[in-house]
Design a protein around this motif. Structure first.
Motif, PDB file in Angstrom:
ATOM      1  N   GLY A 181       0.817  -1.212   0.000  1.00 42.17           N
ATOM      2  CA  GLY A 181       0.000   0.000   0.000  1.00 42.17           C
ATOM      3  C   GLY A 181       0.848   1.257   0.000  1.00 42.17           C
ATOM      4  O   GLY A 181       0.565   2.213  -0.741  1.00 42.17           O
ATOM      5  N   SER A 182       1.897   1.278   0.820  1.00 48.28           N
ATOM      6  CA  SER A 182       2.743   2.475   0.910  1.00 48.28           C
ATOM      7  C   SER A 182       3.517   2.710  -0.372  1.00 48.28           C
ATOM      8  O   SER A 182       3.721   3.859  -0.790  1.00 48.28           O
ATOM      9  N   ILE A 183       3.950   1.633  -1.014  1.00 39.07           N
ATOM     10  CA  ILE A 183       4.643   1.784  -2.301  1.00 39.07           C
ATOM     11  C   ILE A 183       3.698   2.366  -3.348  1.00 39.07           C
ATOM     12  O   ILE A 183       4.086   3.224  -4.154  1.00 39.07           O
ATOM     13  N   LEU A 184       2.446   1.929  -3.327  1.00 41.08           N
ATOM     14  CA  LEU A 184       1.465   2.497  -4.257  1.00 41.08           C
ATOM     15  C   LEU A 184       1.225   3.977  -3.955  1.00 41.08           C
ATOM     16  O   LEU A 184       1.113   4.793  -4.873  1.00 41.08           O
ATOM     17  N   PHE A 185       1.151   4.315  -2.665  1.00 45.00           N
ATOM     18  CA  PHE A 185       0.984   5.721  -2.289  1.00 45.00           C
ATOM     19  C   PHE A 185       2.177   6.553  -2.755  1.00 45.00           C
ATOM     20  O   PHE A 185       2.020   7.672  -3.241  1.00 45.00           O
ATOM     21  N   LEU A 186       3.384   5.998  -2.601  1.00 44.93           N
ATOM     22  CA  LEU A 186       4.585   6.708  -3.032  1.00 44.93           C
ATOM     23  C   LEU A 186       4.592   6.909  -4.547  1.00 44.93           C
ATOM     24  O   LEU A 186       4.989   7.964  -5.044  1.00 44.93           O
ATOM     25  N   ALA A 187       4.175   5.883  -5.270  1.00 48.10           N
ATOM     26  CA  ALA A 187       4.115   5.997  -6.732  1.00 48.10           C
ATOM     27  C   ALA A 187       3.137   7.103  -7.134  1.00 48.10           C
ATOM     28  O   ALA A 187       3.414   7.909  -8.039  1.00 48.10           O
ATOM     29  N   LEU A 188       1.989   7.148  -6.449  1.00 43.86           N
ATOM     30  CA  LEU A 188       1.008   8.196  -6.736  1.00 43.86           C
ATOM     31  C   LEU A 188       1.578   9.571  -6.409  1.00 43.86           C
ATOM     32  O   LEU A 188       1.393  10.532  -7.179  1.00 43.86           O
ATOM     33  N   LEU A 189       2.290   9.665  -5.284  1.00 40.75           N
ATOM     34  CA  LEU A 189       2.904  10.940  -4.911  1.00 40.75           C
ATOM     35  C   LEU A 189       3.926  11.379  -5.951  1.00 40.75           C
ATOM     36  O   LEU A 189       3.971  12.553  -6.341  1.00 40.75           O
ATOM     37  N   GLY A 190       4.759  10.446  -6.411  1.00 42.30           N
ATOM     38  CA  GLY A 190       5.747  10.781  -7.433  1.00 42.30           C
ATOM     39  C   GLY A 190       5.084  11.271  -8.706  1.00 42.30           C
ATOM     40  O   GLY A 190       5.550  12.221  -9.337  1.00 42.30           O
ATOM     41  N   TRP A 191       3.981  10.644  -9.068  1.00 43.58           N
ATOM     42  CA  TRP A 191       3.256  11.048 -10.282  1.00 43.58           C
ATOM     43  C   TRP A 191       2.645  12.436 -10.112  1.00 43.58           C
ATOM     44  O   TRP A 191       2.756  13.273 -11.009  1.00 43.58           O
ATOM     45  N   ILE A 192       2.023  12.689  -8.959  1.00 45.25           N
ATOM     46  CA  ILE A 192       1.408  13.997  -8.704  1.00 45.25           C
ATOM     47  C   ILE A 192       2.465  15.091  -8.698  1.00 45.25           C
ATOM     48  O   ILE A 192       2.286  16.165  -9.285  1.00 45.25           O
ATOM     49  N   GLY A 193       3.594  14.829  -8.016  1.00 48.03           N
ATOM     50  CA  GLY A 193       4.666  15.821  -7.968  1.00 48.03           C
ATOM     51  C   GLY A 193       5.222  16.125  -9.341  1.00 48.03           C
ATOM     52  O   GLY A 193       5.497  17.280  -9.672  1.00 48.03           O
ATOM     53  N   ALA A 194       5.388  15.079 -10.161  1.00 42.89           N
ATOM     54  CA  ALA A 194       5.909  15.286 -11.512  1.00 42.89           C
ATOM     55  C   ALA A 194       4.927  16.087 -12.354  1.00 42.89           C
ATOM     56  O   ALA A 194       5.317  16.998 -13.088  1.00 42.89           O
ATOM     57  N   ARG A 195       3.649  15.756 -12.267  1.00 39.25           N
ATOM     58  CA  ARG A 195       2.644  16.478 -13.041  1.00 39.25           C
ATOM     59  C   ARG A 195       2.555  17.932 -12.609  1.00 39.25           C
ATOM     60  O   ARG A 195       2.441  18.839 -13.444  1.00 39.25           O
ATOM     61  N   GLY A 197       4.901  19.704 -11.371  1.00 35.78           N
ATOM     62  CA  GLY A 197       6.109  20.394 -11.797  1.00 35.78           C
ATOM     63  C   GLY A 197       6.326  20.381 -13.288  1.00 35.78           C
ATOM     64  O   GLY A 197       7.323  20.924 -13.776  1.00 35.78           O
ATOM     65  N   GLY A 198       5.433  19.733 -14.045  1.00 32.29           N
ATOM     66  CA  GLY A 198       5.553  19.706 -15.498  1.00 32.29           C
ATOM     67  C   GLY A 198       6.599  18.754 -16.017  1.00 32.29           C
ATOM     68  O   GLY A 198       7.031  18.865 -17.162  1.00 32.29           O
ATOM     69  N   ALA A 199       7.016  17.777 -15.197  1.00 32.18           N
ATOM     70  CA  ALA A 199       8.054  16.836 -15.612  1.00 32.18           C
ATOM     71  C   ALA A 199       7.437  15.509 -16.035  1.00 32.18           C
ATOM     72  O   ALA A 199       6.294  15.200 -15.703  1.00 32.18           O
ATOM     73  N   SER A 200       8.218  14.701 -16.739  1.00 37.78           N
ATOM     74  CA  SER A 200       7.797  13.349 -17.084  1.00 37.78           C
ATOM     75  C   SER A 200       7.733  12.523 -15.798  1.00 37.78           C
ATOM     76  O   SER A 200       8.649  12.582 -14.973  1.00 37.78           O
ATOM     77  N   PRO A 201       6.683  11.734 -15.583  1.00 37.18           N
ATOM     78  CA  PRO A 201       6.506  11.075 -14.291  1.00 37.18           C
ATOM     79  C   PRO A 201       7.368   9.836 -14.058  1.00 37.18           C
ATOM     80  O   PRO A 201       7.511   9.391 -12.915  1.00 37.18           O
ATOM     81  N   ALA A 202       7.940   9.233 -15.090  1.00 34.95           N
ATOM     82  CA  ALA A 202       8.618   7.946 -14.943  1.00 34.95           C
ATOM     83  C   ALA A 202       9.744   7.998 -13.909  1.00 34.95           C
ATOM     84  O   ALA A 202       9.771   7.200 -12.953  1.00 34.95           O
ATOM     85  N   ARG A 203      10.674   8.908 -14.062  1.00 38.56           N
ATOM     86  CA  ARG A 203      11.815   8.958 -13.142  1.00 38.56           C
ATOM     87  C   ARG A 203      11.419   9.348 -11.727  1.00 38.56           C
ATOM     88  O   ARG A 203      11.886   8.713 -10.769  1.00 38.56           O
ATOM     89  N   PRO A 204      10.571  10.390 -11.523  1.00 45.10           N
ATOM     90  CA  PRO A 204      10.156  10.706 -10.153  1.00 45.10           C
ATOM     91  C   PRO A 204       9.458   9.541  -9.457  1.00 45.10           C
ATOM     92  O   PRO A 204       9.674   9.300  -8.266  1.00 45.10           O
ATOM     93  N   VAL A 205       8.607   8.805 -10.195  1.00 43.13           N
ATOM     94  CA  VAL A 205       7.910   7.668  -9.598  1.00 43.13           C
ATOM     95  C   VAL A 205       8.906   6.585  -9.187  1.00 43.13           C
ATOM     96  O   VAL A 205       8.860   6.065  -8.059  1.00 43.13           O
ATOM     97  N   LEU A 206       9.826   6.242 -10.085  1.00 39.26           N
ATOM     98  CA  LEU A 206      10.831   5.223  -9.762  1.00 39.26           C
ATOM     99  C   LEU A 206      11.708   5.660  -8.596  1.00 39.26           C
ATOM    100  O   LEU A 206      12.075   4.846  -7.739  1.00 39.26           O
ATOM    101  N   ARG A 207      12.029   6.945  -8.553  1.00 32.62           N
ATOM    102  CA  ARG A 207      12.902   7.455  -7.494  1.00 32.62           C
ATOM    103  C   ARG A 207      12.259   7.303  -6.119  1.00 32.62           C
ATOM    104  O   ARG A 207      12.883   6.780  -5.189  1.00 32.62           O
TER     105      ARG A 207
END
Length: 230
Positions: A181-195, A197-207
């Motif tokens: 569950g927490s990994i899914l939450f983190l992935a969602l957070l990375g995607w939201i942060g990337a969007r 900030g106008g960045a591609s979401p792949a690297r922020p999500v993986l990070r």
């Protein structure tokens, strides 16, 4: 003549950094705490107490840490502006030459650069030097209170997610459920942060997923070792 106004994503840097940092820390630290305590064999009530205590302590720590660190930046900016204000009052010609020099370095002809510098200083000398010499602008200036409240609020929001999981997951799958569950939450957070900030979401999500998963795995291992030895 109508002015063409543009909205740039860099304007979001001040609050976006604090928001992503707060939410990420809330998820990772609280989930890691709950996973570690659960791996040691603790009861559900102990998990909830640990999670809520971690949430409150973490939110207060984030707020205090952001306020202190950003206040230090603000103090430095204020000191530099005070010194610049004094130099403008006592050495106006030297400051004019200095400002013109910045424009020359950017490719402006020397005579034009001096003319531009003189016009800029006539309008707002301190503002011109703050922007072109000190690189202090409205977008980058330190805001301690905003950073503190943003970090505390987003940490709380992030930390609530693993606490809720601890409250609803069956006892036998708490560790695995918290991790997934927490990994899914983190992935969602990375995607939201990337969007945002106008960045591609792949690297922020993986990070965020990689470092969050690593933290939870290490904490789970320590929890098992401590639980086995106690």
């Amino acid at each position: 003549m109508p002015h063409h106004r543009e909205s740039h994503l860099v304007a979001r840097i001040g609050w976006l950094r604090a928001a992503v940092l707060g939410a990420n820390d809330g998820i990772v630290s609280t989930a890691s705490l709950i996973i570690g305590v659960s791996a040691s064999g603790a009861s559900r009530s102990s998990l909830l107490v640990s999670g809520i205590a971690g949430l409150v302590a973490g939110a207060m720590s984030m707020a205090a840490g952001e306020y202190v660190s950003v206040s230090s930046q603000s103090d430095t900016e204020r000191a530099d502006l005070d010194r610049e204000r004094q130099e403008l009052a006592t050495q106006p010609e030297a400051e004019l030459d200095e400002l013109a020099g910045f424009y020359v370095e950017r490719g402006v002809e020397p005579d034009l650069a001096r003319s531009v510098a003189a016009q800029m200083m006539a309008r707002d000398a301190l503002g011109a030097h703050a922007r072109d010499e000190l690189h202090i602008t409205e977008l980058t200036t330190a805001r301690p209170v905003t950073a503190a409240f943003t970090s505390a609020a987003t940490f709380t929001a992030g930390a609530l997610l693993p606490v809720i999981l601890a409250a609803v997951l069956p006892a036998g799958v708490t560790v695995a459920g918290e991790a997934v569950g927490s990994i899914l939450f983190l992935a969602l957070l990375g995607w939201i942060g990337a969007r945002a900030g106008g960045a591609s979401p792949a690297r922020p999500v993986l990070r965020v997923v990689f470092w969050g998963a690593l933290a939870m795995a290490i904490t789970a291992g320590i929890g098992r070792l401590v639980g086995a030895s106690v």
